[in-house]
Design an enzyme around this catalytic site. Structure first.
Site, PDB file in Angstrom:
ATOM      1  CE  LYS A  11     -17.704  80.082 -66.565  1.00 44.72           C
ATOM      2  NZ  LYS A  11     -17.118  79.242 -65.492  1.00 44.72           N
ATOM      3  CE1 TYR A  51     -12.015  81.187 -65.797  1.00 39.71           C
ATOM      4  CE2 TYR A  51     -12.342  80.466 -68.055  1.00 39.71           C
ATOM      5  CZ  TYR A  51     -12.849  80.944 -66.858  1.00 39.71           C
ATOM      6  OH  TYR A  51     -14.207  81.172 -66.726  1.00 39.71           O
ATOM      7  CG  PHE A  59     -10.454  72.960 -62.014  1.00 32.55           C
ATOM      8  CD1 PHE A  59     -10.539  74.181 -62.677  1.00 32.55           C
ATOM      9  CD2 PHE A  59     -10.251  72.978 -60.641  1.00 32.55           C
ATOM     10  CE1 PHE A  59     -10.418  75.382 -61.996  1.00 32.55           C
ATOM     11  CE2 PHE A  59     -10.120  74.182 -59.948  1.00 32.55           C
ATOM     12  CZ  PHE A  59     -10.204  75.382 -60.635  1.00 32.55           C
ATOM     13  CB  THR A  93     -17.803  78.615 -57.813  1.00 32.69           C
ATOM     14  OG1 THR A  93     -17.258  79.912 -57.600  1.00 32.69           O
ATOM     15  CG2 THR A  93     -17.091  77.956 -58.980  1.00 32.69           C
ATOM     16  CG  ASN A 114     -19.587  77.792 -63.177  1.00 28.46           C
ATOM     17  OD1 ASN A 114     -19.207  78.084 -64.309  1.00 28.46           O
ATOM     18  ND2 ASN A 114     -18.936  78.175 -62.093  1.00 28.46           N
ATOM     19  CG  HIS A 117     -15.654  84.413 -65.441  1.00 27.84           C
ATOM     20  ND1 HIS A 117     -14.844  83.918 -64.449  1.00 27.84           N
ATOM     21  CD2 HIS A 117     -15.167  85.659 -65.735  1.00 27.84           C
ATOM     22  CE1 HIS A 117     -13.898  84.821 -64.170  1.00 27.84           C
ATOM     23  NE2 HIS A 117     -14.080  85.878 -64.942  1.00 27.84           N
ATOM     24  CD  GLU A 128     -11.532  88.385 -65.212  1.00 23.29           C
ATOM     25  OE1 GLU A 128     -11.004  87.510 -64.523  1.00 23.29           O
ATOM     26  OE2 GLU A 128     -12.755  88.632 -65.171  1.00 23.29           O
TER      27      GLU A 128
HETATM   28  P1  CMP Z   1     -15.186  80.802 -62.976  1.00 26.11           P
HETATM   29  O1  CMP Z   1     -15.833  81.822 -62.119  1.00 26.11           O
HETATM   30  O2  CMP Z   1     -15.275  80.961 -64.437  1.00 26.11           O
HETATM   31  O3  CMP Z   1     -13.633  80.726 -62.569  1.00 26.11           O
HETATM   32  C1  CMP Z   1     -12.864  79.558 -62.671  1.00 26.11           C
HETATM   33  C2  CMP Z   1     -13.677  78.379 -63.051  1.00 26.11           C
HETATM   34  O4  CMP Z   1     -13.087  77.134 -62.803  1.00 26.11           O
HETATM   35  C3  CMP Z   1     -14.945  78.355 -62.225  1.00 26.11           C
HETATM   36  O5  CMP Z   1     -15.803  79.378 -62.600  1.00 26.11           O
HETATM   37  C4  CMP Z   1     -15.448  76.960 -62.480  1.00 26.11           C
HETATM   38  O6  CMP Z   1     -16.238  76.849 -63.627  1.00 26.11           O
HETATM   39  C5  CMP Z   1     -14.143  76.210 -62.708  1.00 26.11           C
HETATM   40  N1  CMP Z   1     -13.927  75.318 -61.569  1.00 26.11           N
HETATM   41  C6  CMP Z   1     -13.735  75.654 -60.302  1.00 26.11           C
HETATM   42  N2  CMP Z   1     -13.592  74.545 -59.536  1.00 26.11           N
HETATM   43  C7  CMP Z   1     -13.696  73.500 -60.377  1.00 26.11           C
HETATM   44  C8  CMP Z   1     -13.645  72.099 -60.201  1.00 26.11           C
HETATM   45  N3  CMP Z   1     -13.449  71.575 -58.990  1.00 26.11           N
HETATM   46  N4  CMP Z   1     -13.795  71.322 -61.282  1.00 26.11           N
HETATM   47  C9  CMP Z   1     -13.973  71.874 -62.515  1.00 26.11           C
HETATM   48  N5  CMP Z   1     -14.036  73.209 -62.736  1.00 26.11           N
HETATM   49  C10 CMP Z   1     -13.908  73.993 -61.673  1.00 26.11           C
END
Ligand code: CMP
Length: 140
Positions: A11, A51, A59, A93, A114, A117, A128
């Site tokens: 990311k 997404y 979010f 996550t 984070n 993904h 995907e």
């Molecule tokens: P990812 O595995 O890419 O899948 C969905 C993404 O949403 C997740 O990683 C996080 O980066 C994001 N995400 C999940 N929960 C939250 C949250 N509470 N606030 C902001 N982003 C979130």
């Protein structure tokens, strides 16, 4: 054990900090082979479509804006139980919950930013991977 493929995204928070190589080393050290990889800059529309399963989440807009903010590296990882293995290597996550040694424990900045993904199941992995790569780009 079944050989699988999974979709991985490095990311913007990680590409910005020059962490692509360190993250790829984690995958390779865990026995995951990078069988396709490209650096792209998603539009908001492309990030939103990827997404869309989260479209109703509070979010969602923040997630879309973040994923389109700077380049990402999209990649296909292959190996025994690659989907579960990748999730293990990534960690939880929320980096606050991630086990030490995992990518998110070491590199992630927050639950939103984070670093990586990874697909969560065989059907989503297939969808995907097809979202970003044609069959010709998967060289095994
Ligand atoms: P990812 O595995 O890419 O899948 C969905 C993404 O949403 C997740 O990683 C996080 O980066 C994001 N995400 C999940 N929960 C939250 C949250 N509470 N606030 C902001 N982003 C979130």
């Amino acid at each position: 054990m079944a050989t699988e493929r999974t979709l991985s995204i490095i990311k913007p928070d990680a590409t910005r900090r020059n962490l692509t190589g360190k993250i790829n080393a984690k995958f390779e050290d865990a026995g995951l082979r990078i069988v396709a990889q490209k650096r792209i800059h998603l539009t908001k529309a492309q990030a939103g479509e990827f997404y869309k399963v989260h479209a109703e989440r509070p979010f969602y807009q923040e997630l879309v804006d973040f994923m389109a903010s700077e380049p990402v590296v999209v990649q296909v990882l292959e190996g025994d139980n690659a989907i579960a293995k990748n999730r293990e290597v990534m960690g939880a996550t929320n980096p606050a919950d991630a086990e030490s040694g995992t990518i998110r424990a070491e590199f992630a900045e927050s639950v939103g930013e984070n670093s990586v993904h990874g697909s969560d199941a065989p059907e989503t992995a297939k969808e995907e991977i097809a979202y970003f790569f044609s069959g010709l780009e998967l060289v095994g």
